[in-house]
Design a protein around this motif. Structure first.
Motif, PDB file in Angstrom:
ATOM      1  N   ILE A  95      36.109  60.368 -47.656  1.00 16.43           N
ATOM      2  CA  ILE A  95      37.546  60.625 -47.531  1.00 16.43           C
ATOM      3  C   ILE A  95      38.249  59.357 -47.055  1.00 16.43           C
ATOM      4  N   LEU A  96      39.355  59.012 -47.706  1.00 13.52           N
ATOM      5  CA  LEU A  96      40.184  57.887 -47.265  1.00 13.52           C
ATOM      6  C   LEU A  96      41.249  58.417 -46.320  1.00 13.52           C
ATOM      7  N   LEU A  97      41.208  57.948 -45.089  1.00 18.82           N
ATOM      8  CA  LEU A  97      42.154  58.415 -44.078  1.00 18.82           C
ATOM      9  C   LEU A  97      43.275  57.396 -43.918  1.00 18.82           C
ATOM     10  N   PHE A  98      44.436  57.706 -44.524  1.00 16.50           N
ATOM     11  CA  PHE A  98      45.606  56.856 -44.333  1.00 16.50           C
ATOM     12  C   PHE A  98      46.168  57.077 -42.927  1.00 16.50           C
TER      13      PHE A  98
ATOM     14  N   LYS B 216      51.064  54.313 -45.899  1.00 13.72           N
ATOM     15  CA  LYS B 216      50.560  54.212 -47.265  1.00 13.72           C
ATOM     16  C   LYS B 216      50.189  55.590 -47.768  1.00 13.72           C
ATOM     17  N   LEU B 217      50.409  55.801 -49.073  1.00 15.06           N
ATOM     18  CA  LEU B 217      50.048  57.064 -49.717  1.00 15.06           C
ATOM     19  C   LEU B 217      49.429  56.758 -51.073  1.00 15.06           C
ATOM     20  N   PRO B 218      48.683  57.709 -51.629  1.00 19.77           N
ATOM     21  CA  PRO B 218      48.071  57.473 -52.943  1.00 19.77           C
ATOM     22  C   PRO B 218      49.109  57.192 -54.024  1.00 19.77           C
ATOM     23  N   ASP B 219      48.732  56.346 -54.956  1.00 14.69           N
ATOM     24  CA  ASP B 219      49.563  56.063 -56.128  1.00 14.69           C
ATOM     25  C   ASP B 219      49.263  57.140 -57.162  1.00 14.69           C
TER      26      ASP B 219
ATOM     27  N   LEU C 251      43.016  59.249 -58.936  1.00 17.05           N
ATOM     28  CA  LEU C 251      42.909  59.514 -57.505  1.00 17.05           C
ATOM     29  C   LEU C 251      41.470  59.349 -57.039  1.00 17.05           C
ATOM     30  N   HIS C 252      41.324  58.992 -55.775  1.00 16.69           N
ATOM     31  CA  HIS C 252      40.008  58.864 -55.164  1.00 16.69           C
ATOM     32  C   HIS C 252      39.359  60.248 -55.091  1.00 16.69           C
TER      33      HIS C 252
END
Length: 842
Positions: A386-389, A399-402, A407-408
């Motif tokens: 998990i990517l924790l912004f 930052k947020l996903p593009d 998506l990751h």
């Protein structure tokens, strides 16, 4: 809050029509469509299987205790049934060979609605669950936490707030309780991992825990875990200032696992280990303190292995990656390739210790501060992590996903802040988080597919009760909130803590104080924040908070005694204490302004600032030592006054103030005629003349406007050769015959009806002698009702320019409050025109 969804089921199995409505399922009214839970003559029973999961059993026992608090009678806990007439609650989890599975086999409960679901509960009534039992209420969970959440939903609805322990919210006694027939569920949570981070916990939370539990240990965490579960949360980053969750108390890890809390560690503490674990490890093994993978990789890998070995049997979300020791950035030589190897080697450790593929063990990588820079420059981790912004530590998402790109696969989380230690100033003391901003930023995150982890830094926990509730409520179901219903949520939350009667007013105050604190955080506020000169800005914000504090203090008198402790913690203290800070810093600002002019008023504001500083001590002490019988000792030990940098010490520092010596005040005020009048407060004389026996004194806050000026001793009558007078300098634009009104205290002719006399004159001319009350005969009149005597004289002014008015007393007991000179434009008013502007000359 109650987000209950009622499903009226038309067909029990297969396709069914579900109609949803939001309403509670517990009632105190006896109706044909309700099932008795508790009546005076009936005792509730709770059935669970023997050998039920210990975490669920804890919640069941808490439910028993909650019913005891509400009804005065504790339900009986049963493991077998042989016919009964008393009300019955059946509790269990599907797929665990429980009573719920038996009911599913008998087609008395629909297991399909829970099968394969995450943390979902169903609460419903069923018929004939056991031989001889005609009706019962079922609390069924899809898994352990689903069952626990269902249990605590019942607790909330019978009237036990999640904040019963943590904010002393009282329980209202109810003799009768009924269950509204229906099928109730809250669905599945929208966010998988939902929790808080206890951080920056010294001196307040740490001091309280040591005094209450002997430390931040398993006894302490039991209370935290219960709060989380009652709030439908499941995730915790533990306190970490000199602490190690698993090592400090060997019971903490097993307790979290038993109760159903998923443990994590903060963004800079990988592999289920605290920073303090590292320092203890190297000291114990006599190893170099080198937190650098390129130089000390072997030692670090052995250290990380110990964390996984210790916690391998407990549910957790493993933090991977690496930051500098002590929550610092990595060294300048750090490169992406090295950090990717760190994660790769950590995953090998995870796989070796657990005996499972690394992608089967939940992991998170926190993109905090400079780590986000590595991500932006191309660093990547495996797809399952998990990517924790993160936000910027102040509640603004970085930052947020593009969404235009793939998506990751591991999904995304958000690490958010209600509390922060760092520049420019700490924000640790009190709630600064209006839920409007929290909702807007977290909704922005959710709409960008951030739905795996929501964790919020809550500092000491205690001052953040309301935003914690909102954050966790939103994490369960973000879609329930929109821009128009946020105040409605605040009102519902207030009603849950204090009842309906004052809930709207309390919600208004909670909403406003958070808004005001977001203008500028209390630790950042100082005497320079707002402008004294422009737009009356400082006075405006001061009056905003002052009015709110007055409202909170007034409402306190209407709050029932049993709610006073909760009211102080959740409403009155944060408002009153913050309002006091505004009063103090305004006084400091005015002190600086007045002292720069060598104005004696500087001393009044210096004293005022000191009084506010002492009042802060009093308010904190009351919170720590009086509320709930001293239960919250040390909880308000946090420094808040006197920051000069973010890393300042623990003690509040009184702001510097300046006293002006009366002997050095050389400037005299010259009042200016404007708009056809001059208005002067009596204390603002240019000169005073005393005698050896008699002197003038200002009585602060006397009378109707600012103060009064009179002579002392009050039994000393001036002799003919004693000139006891005040002089006022005035710059007149006009000439002609003008009326002078003296506003005097309504002192009566106490001297055997002779009356009190004064002399008044301009520029050394022959004075007029005025007896302003000699005609009084004991009748009631405007003097008494208006609390003033207006004494009027007329004077001829031959030329515009500077003139001096002299006021001389001939008897004691005369108190002058205000002087009004009408040059043609003075309008009638009850208090007299506001004071005119003046210039100062030596």
């Amino acid at each position: 809050m109650n987000r209950i969804k009622i499903f009226f089921v038309i067909a029990f199995f297969g396709c069914c029509l579900q109609i949803t409505a939001t309403e509670p399922f517990i009632s105190t009214e006896k109706k044909s469509e309700n099932i008795v839970l508790k009546e005076k003559s009936l005792r509730l029973s709770i059935f669970t299987n023997s050998g039920i999961d210990n975490g669920i059993l804890r919640a069941v026992k808490n439910l028993q205790s909650d019913f005891q608090k509400v009804t005065g009678t504790e339900p009986t806990l049963l493991n077998q049934i042989s016919g009964m007439n008393s009300p019955l609650i059946i509790i269990g989890t599907v797929g665990t060979k429980s009573v719920i599975d038996d009911l599913i086999k008998q087609k008395k409960f629909d297991g399909k609605s829970l099968a394969g679901k995450n943390e979902k509960y169903i609460i419903q009534n069923i018929s004939d669950p056991f031989p001889g039992v005609s009706e019962a209420i079922v609390i069924a969970g899809s898994d352990k936490r689903g069952t626990i959440y269902g249990i605590y939903e019942v607790s909330q609805q019978i009237g036990v707030s999640p904040w019963h322990y943590w904010a002393d919210v009282p329980v209202v006694a109810k003799e009768n309780l009924y269950f509204k027939k229906g099928i109730y569920t809250d669905g599945e949570p929208a966010v998988e991992y939902r929790g808080i981070f206890l951080n920056d916990e010294e001196p307040s939370l740490g001091g309280w825990a040591r005094a209450t539990f002997g430390g931040i240990n398993s006894k302490f965490y039991e209370k935290v875990f219960e709060l989380l579960l009652r709030s439908k949360a499941n995730y915790l980053w533990p306190a970490m200032w000199g602490k190690a969750f698993y090592d400090d108390d060997a019971m903490s890890g097993p307790l979290a696992n038993e109760m159903g809390i998923i443990m994590g560690t903060s963004h800079h503490e990988p592999m289920a280990l605290a920073q303090t674990d590292w320092h203890r490890y190297i000291k114990k093994n006599n190893l170099p303190n080198v937190w650098d993978y390129s130089k000390n990789g072997k030692v670090l890998k052995e250290f990380w292995k110990t964390g996984l070995e210790r916690s391998k049997n407990w549910e957790k979300l493993v933090t991977v990656g690496m930051r500098g020791d002590g929550d610092e950035a990595m060294g300048e030589g750090t490169n992406i390739s090295l950090l990717e190897n760190v994660v790769k080697d950590q995953r090998k450790i995870i796989q070796n210790v657990t005996g499972r593929r690394a992608d089967k063990i939940p992991q998170v990588w926190a993109l905090y501060k400079e780590v986000q820079d590595y991500y932006d420059k191309g660093m990547r981790v495996p797809d399952d992590v998990i990517l924790l912004f993160c936000d910027d530590n102040w509640g603004n998402v970085r930052k947020l996903p593009d969404l235009s790109k793939p998506l990751h696969k591991g999904g995304y989380g958000m690490y958010y802040h209600f509390d922060y230690v760092g520049g420019p100033r700490n924000s640790k003391w009190i709630n600064i988080n209006p839920i409007q901003r929290v909702w807007e930023q977290m909704n922005l995150s959710y709409e960008h597919k951030v739905d795996k982890v929501w964790v919020v830094n809550v500092g000491d926990l205690k001052p953040m009760e309301f935003p914690i509730s909102f954050f966790l409520e939103m994490a369960w179901n973000p879609k329930q909130f929109n821009s128009k219903n946020l105040l409605e949520y605040t009102e519902k939350w207030s009603a849950q803590q204090f009842g309906e009667k004052h809930s709207k007013e309390i919600a208004r105050m909670i909403n406003l104080y958070a808004k005001y604190n977001r203008r500028v955080t209390p630790e950042t506020l100082d005497s320079k924040t707002f402008s004294l000169e422009n737009y009356s800005e400082f006075e405006t914000v001061l009056n905003d908070y002052r009015a709110l504090a007055v409202d909170a203090l007034r409402l306190k008198e209407q709050i029932p005694a049993e709610y006073q402790d909760a009211y102080y913690q959740l409403v009155l203290y944060p408002i009153d204490a913050c309002s006091n800070l505004y009063e103090m810093y305004y006084a400091v600002a005015k002190n600086k302004e007045m002292s720069a002019k060598n104005d004696i008023q500087a001393n009044y504001y210096a004293d005022k600032a000191k009084q506010c500083f002492e009042r802060n001590v009093y308010l904190d002490s009351k919170y720590n030592n009086e509320i709930a019988g001293g239960k919250w000792t040390h909880m308000m030990d946090q420094m808040k006054i006197g920051y000069k940098s973010w890393a300042d010490g623990k003690e509040n520092i009184m702001p510097e103030v300046i006293y002006v010596s009366e002997a050095t005040v050389l400037k005299e005020k010259v009042f200016q005629e404007e708009d056809g009048y001059v208005s002067i407060e009596a204390e603002n004389f240019a000169r005073m003349n005393n005698s050896d026996r008699i002197h003038w004194e200002v009585i602060a806050d006397f009378g109707k406007t600012k103060s009064g000026v009179t002579t002392f001793p009050q039994n000393a009558y001036p002799k003919s050769d004693e000139n006891v007078y005040l002089e006022y300098d005035i710059n007149l634009k006009s000439k002609g015959e003008f009326e002078v009104q003296l506003l005097l205290a309504p002192t009566l002719n106490f001297n055997h009806n002779k009356g009190l006399r004064y002399e008044i004159s301009f520029d050394g001319s022959a004075p007029q002698i005025v007896n302003f009350n000699g005609h009084y005969k004991g009748e009631l009149g405007r003097w008494q009702s208006e609390h003033i005597i207006k004494s009027i004289t007329k004077h001829q002014i031959l030329q515009p320019g500077k003139h001096t008015l002299r006021f001389k007393v001939l008897e004691p007991g005369i108190v002058l409050e205000k002087i009004l000179i009408d040059t043609g434009g003075l309008e009638p008013s009850y208090l007299g025109a506001p004071e005119s502007g003046f210039s100062e000359v030596k």
